[in-house]
Enzyme design. Structure first.
Site, short mmCIF file in Angstrom:
data_model
loop_
_atom_site.label_atom_id
_atom_site.label_comp_id
_atom_site.label_asym_id
_atom_site.label_seq_id
_atom_site.Cartn_x
_atom_site.Cartn_y
_atom_site.Cartn_z
N ASP A 13 -5.69 -1.01 -0.09
CA ASP A 13 -5.26 0.16 0.69
C ASP A 13 -4.38 -0.38 1.80
O ASP A 13 -4.85 -1.11 2.67
CB ASP A 13 -6.51 0.85 1.24
CG ASP A 13 -6.18 2.01 2.17
OD1 ASP A 13 -4.99 2.20 2.51
OD2 ASP A 13 -7.13 2.71 2.57
N ASP A 46 -5.62 3.80 -2.61
CA ASP A 46 -5.62 2.39 -3.04
C ASP A 46 -4.59 2.12 -4.12
O ASP A 46 -4.60 2.79 -5.16
CB ASP A 46 -7.00 2.00 -3.55
CG ASP A 46 -8.03 2.06 -2.45
OD1 ASP A 46 -8.04 1.15 -1.62
OD2 ASP A 46 -8.79 3.04 -2.40
N GLN A 50 -4.48 -1.55 6.04
CA GLN A 50 -5.94 -1.45 6.22
C GLN A 50 -6.72 -2.60 5.58
O GLN A 50 -7.64 -3.14 6.18
CB GLN A 50 -6.44 -0.12 5.64
CG GLN A 50 -7.93 0.10 5.79
CD GLN A 50 -8.37 1.44 5.21
OE1 GLN A 50 -8.04 2.49 5.76
NE2 GLN A 50 -9.08 1.42 4.11
N ASP A 95 -12.01 5.04 -5.76
CA ASP A 95 -11.76 5.20 -4.32
C ASP A 95 -12.94 5.91 -3.68
O ASP A 95 -13.62 6.71 -4.32
CB ASP A 95 -10.47 6.00 -4.09
CG ASP A 95 -10.08 6.04 -2.62
OD1 ASP A 95 -10.29 5.02 -1.92
OD2 ASP A 95 -9.56 7.07 -2.16
N TYR A 126 -16.69 -2.26 10.12
CA TYR A 126 -16.18 -1.34 9.11
C TYR A 126 -14.68 -1.16 9.25
O TYR A 126 -14.18 -0.86 10.32
CB TYR A 126 -16.85 0.03 9.24
CG TYR A 126 -16.31 1.04 8.25
CD1 TYR A 126 -16.40 0.81 6.88
CD2 TYR A 126 -15.70 2.22 8.67
CE1 TYR A 126 -15.92 1.73 5.96
CE2 TYR A 126 -15.21 3.14 7.76
CZ TYR A 126 -15.32 2.89 6.41
OH TYR A 126 -14.84 3.80 5.50
N LYS A 146 -13.81 1.40 2.94
CA LYS A 146 -14.76 1.06 1.89
C LYS A 146 -14.14 0.03 0.93
O LYS A 146 -12.92 -0.06 0.83
CB LYS A 146 -15.14 2.34 1.14
CG LYS A 146 -16.56 2.36 0.61
CD LYS A 146 -17.59 2.41 1.69
CE LYS A 146 -19.00 2.31 1.12
NZ LYS A 146 -20.00 2.11 2.17
N GLN A 161 -14.10 -2.88 -28.05
CA GLN A 161 -14.05 -2.93 -29.53
C GLN A 161 -14.48 -4.32 -30.07
O GLN A 161 -14.55 -5.28 -29.34
CB GLN A 161 -12.66 -2.56 -30.04
CG GLN A 161 -12.13 -1.22 -29.56
CD GLN A 161 -12.90 0.00 -30.03
OE1 GLN A 161 -13.12 0.93 -29.32
NE2 GLN A 161 -13.37 -0.04 -31.29
N ARG A 199 -16.05 8.72 5.57
CA ARG A 199 -16.28 7.59 6.47
C ARG A 199 -17.11 6.47 5.83
O ARG A 199 -17.75 5.68 6.52
CB ARG A 199 -16.95 8.05 7.77
CG ARG A 199 -16.09 9.02 8.58
CD ARG A 199 -16.78 9.51 9.82
NE ARG A 199 -16.00 10.57 10.47
CZ ARG A 199 -15.00 10.35 11.33
NH1 ARG A 199 -14.69 9.12 11.67
NH2 ARG A 199 -14.34 11.34 11.86
N TYR A 212 -20.40 3.17 10.40
CA TYR A 212 -19.99 3.43 11.78
C TYR A 212 -21.12 3.07 12.73
O TYR A 212 -22.29 3.18 12.37
CB TYR A 212 -19.62 4.90 11.97
CG TYR A 212 -18.23 5.23 11.49
CD1 TYR A 212 -17.21 5.51 12.39
CD2 TYR A 212 -17.93 5.23 10.15
CE1 TYR A 212 -15.93 5.80 11.96
CE2 TYR A 212 -16.65 5.51 9.69
CZ TYR A 212 -15.66 5.80 10.61
OH TYR A 212 -14.40 6.07 10.17
P1 13P Z 1 -10.90 4.31 2.46
O1 13P Z 1 -11.92 3.20 2.41
O2 13P Z 1 -10.55 4.81 1.12
O3 13P Z 1 -9.72 3.92 3.29
O4 13P Z 1 -11.61 5.56 3.18
C1 13P Z 1 -12.10 5.36 4.46
C2 13P Z 1 -12.72 6.55 5.08
O5 13P Z 1 -13.29 6.39 6.13
C3 13P Z 1 -12.66 7.87 4.41
O6 13P Z 1 -13.29 8.86 5.16
P1 13P Z 2 -12.35 3.38 -36.29
O1 13P Z 2 -13.16 3.49 -37.54
O2 13P Z 2 -11.43 4.57 -36.06
O3 13P Z 2 -11.69 2.06 -36.14
O4 13P Z 2 -13.39 3.47 -35.05
C1 13P Z 2 -14.40 2.53 -34.91
C2 13P Z 2 -14.99 2.64 -33.58
O5 13P Z 2 -15.27 1.65 -32.97
C3 13P Z 2 -15.24 3.99 -33.01
O6 13P Z 2 -15.95 3.93 -31.86
MG MG Z 3 -7.82 4.24 3.63
MG MG Z 4 -9.56 3.77 -0.45
#
Ligand code: 13P
Ligand code: 13P
Ligand code: MG
Ligand code: MG
Length: 369
Positions: free
Chosen positions: A11, A52, A93, A130, A230, A233, A243, A267, A348
């Protein structure tokens, strides 16, 4: 060929609060990756979720490569400069250190990386989330890799039935990585005992017990341990191969329909359901709810095809409704009980200051004579 996938997420500033990055910020990150990545990386994709930005790169230099990490660091620095110029919120950030020192791990950005010999068909997923923390992936990983209710391959496929090896990190520990390895199905209860605590124990990687090949690499960054306070996040990134010797793509996605409650939200101090959303979604209600996106790729000789947006499907519209209802349910009780994190996990310091100030006003009643 032996390919390395490097996903780095940070971020570095967002429009209108912690909502989403600007076009100009993204362009600056992209420009740096293209210009400085020439001859260094094979391919790349830029994305974002909430505030982010993630850079996914392929190359042949192995994990923890200084030049590749420096490229991501420089790209995020370029994004930070634009964020400052535009007055975006939280400019820089997650850039917690002043200078690059060989590896972006421990400097703020979240890193998920894996090196492997490409299979003839090589599908993989990149999850980015996020308003939550790395431990948010614990439950979906536990269910997708060890519960036949979610992973039919555990009983249908002889390879999947051999189980998986989980490496779990104690992210409270500072001064070296404290890790433990547990195998499924034998250690399933011990694994659950650790993974119930998303704030402390985090799945770092998962390997197939059939051939030892890596299936999952997830970030384990704790910004608070780096910054000492802090600063936002630790919004996590994770790479998952699917697969054949691993769960099918749909089996990895299946547990995300639970929209389980995670730490984060407003927060970084509340509990909310993790909503699976389309890539490039922002956040809104109460700075949330916590969101997760999943992009699906195929890779050959390091060249990626895709992404396909795995949560862009009518089924997930219904799941998003459910997540909104779960978010409403817990938000109805505001700060009370489990809606807000416990005192030790609160991001906080306001409440502890209040409690300290109130301390002297408490009296202990003398016992009645
Ligand atoms: P971020 O960690 O995504 O920046 O968010 C922080 C926050 O305090 C959101 O309320
Ligand atoms: P397919 O037979 O289409 O390859 O799919 C196999 C499989 O892993 C489905 O989850
Ligand atoms: Mg942020
Ligand atoms: Mg974020």
């Amino acid at each position: 060929m032996k390919v390395t996938l490097t996903g780095i997420k940070a971020d570095v500033g967002s429009i209108g609060g912690h909502i989403c990055p600007s076009e100009e910020l993204l362009a600056a990150v992209e420009r740096t990756v293209v210009e400085q990545g020439r001859g260094l990386i094979i391919d790349h994709r830029l994305n974002y979720i909430g505030d982010d930005v993630s850079i996914l790169m392929t190359h042949d230099r192995g994990i923890d490569d200084e030049s590749v990490h420096r490229l991501a660091w420089d790209a995020f620095l370029a994004g930070t400069q634009v964020a400052k110029d535009q007055g975006l919120y939280g400019a820089g950030q997650d850039m917690l250190k002043d200078a690059f020192s060989g590896n972006t791990r421990g400097l703020g950005p979240a890193v998920a990386e894996m090196e492997f010999e490409e299979r003839p068909n090589e599908p993989f997923l990149m999850f980015t989330a996020d308003k939550t923390e790395p431990g948010a992936y614990n439950l979906p990983l536990f269910l997708a890799f060890s519960d036949p209710m979610y992973n039919a391959g555990l009983i249908l496929s002889p390879v999947g039935g051999k189980g998986y090896r989980f490496t779990v990190m104690d992210v409270d520990h500072s001064g070296g990585d404290r890790v433990v390895e547990l195998v499924t199905p034998e250690d399933i209860y011990d694994l659950a005992a650790l993974l119930r605590d998303n704030g402390r124990f985090v799945v770092e990687s998962i390997h197939s017990r059939h051939d030892g090949d890596i299936a999952v690499s997830s970030c384990t960054t704790r910004l608070r341990n780096i910054a000492g306070k802090y600063v936002g996040k630790d919004d996590p990134i994770m790479l998952v191969r699917t697969q054949r010797n691993f769960p099918a793509t749909g089996e990895i996605l299946a547990p995300f329909e639970i929209c389980h409650y995670v730490s984060g939200f407003m927060r970084g101090s509340h509990v909310g359901p993790m909503m699976p959303v389309k890539a490039k979604s922002s956040v809104s209600f109460f700075d949330g709810p916590p969101v997760v996106s999943c992009l699906a790729f195929s890779v050959r000789d390091g060249k990626m095809t895709g992404p396909v947006d795995a949560f862009d499907h009518p089924y997930w519209d219904w799941v998003r409704e459910k997540a909104a209802q779960k978010a409403h349910g817990i938000r109805e009780q505001g700060f009370s009980g489990p809606a807000m994190l416990g005192i030790h996990d609160l991001e906080y310091v306001g409440i502890s200051h209040r409690l300290d100030a109130l301390d002297g006003r408490f009296v202990v009643r003398s016992e009645a004579p």
